[in-house]
Scaffold this active site. Structure first.
Site, PDB file in Angstrom:
ATOM      1  N   ALA A 114       0.981  -1.459  -0.094  1.00  0.00           N
ATOM      2  CA  ALA A 114      -0.085  -0.026   0.014  1.00  0.00           C
ATOM      3  C   ALA A 114       0.975   1.280  -0.132  1.00  0.00           C
ATOM      4  CB  ALA A 114      -0.792  -0.046   1.302  1.00  0.00           C
ATOM      5  N   GLY A 115       2.039   1.176  -0.453  1.00  0.00           N
ATOM      6  CA  GLY A 115       3.266   2.346  -0.220  1.00  0.00           C
ATOM      7  C   GLY A 115       3.460   2.589   0.932  1.00  0.00           C
ATOM      8  N   LEU A 116       3.478   2.139   1.888  1.00  0.00           N
ATOM      9  CA  LEU A 116       4.079   2.020   3.393  1.00  0.00           C
ATOM     10  C   LEU A 116       5.292   1.302   3.504  1.00  0.00           C
ATOM     11  CD1 LEU A 116       0.927   2.722   5.428  1.00  0.00           C
ATOM     12  CD2 LEU A 116       2.044   4.354   4.234  1.00  0.00           C
ATOM     13  N   SER A 118       5.646  -2.028   3.648  1.00  0.00           N
ATOM     14  CA  SER A 118       5.671  -3.301   4.290  1.00  0.00           C
ATOM     15  C   SER A 118       6.520  -4.551   3.866  1.00  0.00           C
ATOM     16  CB  SER A 118       4.281  -3.830   4.064  1.00  0.00           C
ATOM     17  OG  SER A 118       4.042  -4.153   2.672  1.00  0.00           O
ATOM     18  N   SER A 119       6.917  -4.406   2.569  1.00  0.00           N
ATOM     19  CA  SER A 119       7.927  -5.405   2.307  1.00  0.00           C
ATOM     20  C   SER A 119       9.533  -5.261   2.653  1.00  0.00           C
ATOM     21  CB  SER A 119       8.210  -5.623   0.679  1.00  0.00           C
ATOM     22  OG  SER A 119       8.395  -4.537  -0.106  1.00  0.00           O
ATOM     23  N   ALA A 120       9.750  -3.736   2.646  1.00  0.00           N
ATOM     24  CA  ALA A 120      10.983  -3.637   3.017  1.00  0.00           C
ATOM     25  C   ALA A 120      11.168  -3.683   4.480  1.00  0.00           C
ATOM     26  CB  ALA A 120      11.208  -2.072   2.831  1.00  0.00           C
ATOM     27  N   ASP A 163      13.430   2.368   0.359  1.00  0.00           N
ATOM     28  CA  ASP A 163      12.638   1.810   1.252  1.00  0.00           C
ATOM     29  C   ASP A 163      13.418   0.975   2.288  1.00  0.00           C
ATOM     30  OD1 ASP A 163      10.368   2.451  -0.604  1.00  0.00           O
ATOM     31  OD2 ASP A 163       9.628   0.527  -0.135  1.00  0.00           O
TER      32      ASP A 163
HETATM   33  O1  PMV Z   1       5.129   1.212  -2.863  1.00  0.00           O
HETATM   34  P1  PMV Z   1       6.434   0.919  -2.277  1.00  0.00           P
HETATM   35  O2  PMV Z   1       6.280   1.357  -0.682  1.00  0.00           O
HETATM   36  O3  PMV Z   1       7.024  -0.431  -2.653  1.00  0.00           O
HETATM   37  O4  PMV Z   1       7.468   2.100  -2.794  1.00  0.00           O
HETATM   38  C1  PMV Z   1       7.919   2.109  -4.165  1.00  0.00           C
HETATM   39  C2  PMV Z   1       8.851   3.118  -4.497  1.00  0.00           C
HETATM   40  C3  PMV Z   1       9.223   3.198  -6.189  1.00  0.00           C
HETATM   41  O5  PMV Z   1       9.930   4.347  -5.951  1.00  0.00           O
HETATM   42  C4  PMV Z   1       8.165   3.301  -6.970  1.00  0.00           C
HETATM   43  C5  PMV Z   1      10.206   1.930  -6.625  1.00  0.00           C
HETATM   44  C6  PMV Z   1      11.317   2.084  -5.543  1.00  0.00           C
HETATM   45  O6  PMV Z   1      11.853   0.663  -5.475  1.00  0.00           O
HETATM   46  O7  PMV Z   1      12.062   3.049  -5.190  1.00  0.00           O
END
Ligand code: PMV
Length: 327
Positions: A114-116, A118-120, A163
């Site tokens: 969701a852009g926060l 989580s996987s990292a 991330d």
């Molecule tokens: O959506 P997230 O949290 O996986 O972030 C992705 C960020 C990108 O810049 C689109 C890709 C990256 O690896 O930096």
């Protein structure tokens, strides 16, 4: 048995453009993923609970062919399994114990995809817990580097260090190519809106890559995001919060032009702005997931609660602590 945790993050500025060498400024937030690793004879058994805000539990034996039976997209489950598998491989490599087996339990407060970040966060915490369990202690920088290698491999070479470095170090960071550093940041009044969905990071990154190759103005848009980030860094250092908000709005517009926003993300961004937020933008890969707004009043939270398409709203404090050992 060792438990480690690591924070999720929001992008104040610079997602997507960071993949092409522009700077980005992610900030760690106080929503963490916790990973417990226990040494066993061989193999890998993973228990994952609460990987989304709604919550679900999966149990699998650590191979992508034995997928858990849960009601989320297969690609997300497969990716989740791959992050844990590869993180454990990194731990085995760091401890020079190629055959070490593990029981791994994942508990995350960070919604998946969701852009926060989580996987990292899961990857960083898993590497720390598993290496410690094998008697090896890595520095946060080493964990960040190994976690980056995991993301790079799982995401087919399309990952920045942003991330993973942010999650390992905590606080606000600045990443430009391989140059990663922590930076000073004031406490910012983050409000997060979540549409309950997720974006496919790989597909979204590939979409921007194609646009950039096809149109010079798309490449210029990516460079313009870099300019916004550089101005944003100065505003952050001087604690000029109004300017930060304005630059976040600009950043969202540029991401939208690159095709990575969505109807629900735009609706939440506009609801936040109408409610008087200093600024609002999508965070992370986009396509669905979360927006981040700045507002120290309750107005944005209330407005988001009434916005169709917004499933959850919460405040997030900057988390100055990166990866850490839990008692
Ligand atoms: O959506 P997230 O949290 O996986 O972030 C992705 C960020 C990108 O810049 C689109 C890709 C990256 O690896 O930096």
């Amino acid at each position: 048995m060792v438990t480690a945790s690591a924070p999720g993050k929001v992008y104040l500025f610079g997602e997507h453009a960071v993949v092409y060498g522009e700077p980005a400024v992610p900030c760690a937030i106080e929503r963490r993923a916790q990973v417990t690793a226990s040494h066993r004879d061989s193999g890998l058994r993973v228990h994952a609970g609460d990987l989304t805000i709604d919550g679900f539990t999966v149990e699998y034996e650590g191979s992508a062919s034995e997928r858990p039976d849960v009601d989320i997209e297969d690609s997300l489950v497969e990716a989740g399994i791959s992050y844990v598998n590869e993180a454990i491989e990194q731990a085995r490599d760091a401890a020079d114990a190629p055959d070490a087996g593990f029981d791994v339990t994942v508990d995350s407060e960070i919604p998946l995809g969701a852009g926060l970040g989580s996987s990292a966060a899961v990857t960083v915490a898993a590497i720390d817990a598993a290496t410690r369990e094998l008697g090896v202690e890595l520095s946060p920088e080493e964990i960040a580097d190994r976690a980056y290698r995991v993301e790079h491999s799982v995401q087919d070479g399309q990952a920045s260090r942003a991330d993973t470095f942010c999650s390992a170090m905590g606080g606000a960071v600045r990443v430009e190519g391989d140059d990663c550093r922590t930076i000073e940041a004031p406490d910012l009044p983050f409000v997060i809106g979540y549409d309950g969905g997720a974006g496919d990071t790989g597909a979204l990154v590939a979409g921007v890559c194609d646009l950039r190759e096809e149109y010079e103005f798309a490449a210029d848009t990516v460079e313009a995001i870099g300019d916004v980030v550089r101005r944003g860094e100065a505003a952050l250092a001087a604690e000029r919060v109004d300017e930060l908000g304005q630059l976040m709005n600009f950043n969202h517009g540029l991401l939208s032009a690159l095709g990575v926003s969505s109807r629900s993300l735009d609706a939440m961004v506009w609801a936040a702005r109408d409610a008087g937020a200093t600024g609002a933008k999508l965070t992370g890969a986009g396509g669905g997931g979360c927006i981040v707004a700045l507002d120290d009043t309750p107005e944005t939270t209330s407005a988001l609660n009434y916005t169709p398409g917004c499933e959850d709203t919460f405040r997030a404090e900057l988390d100055t602590v990166g990866v850490r050992l839990e008692e």
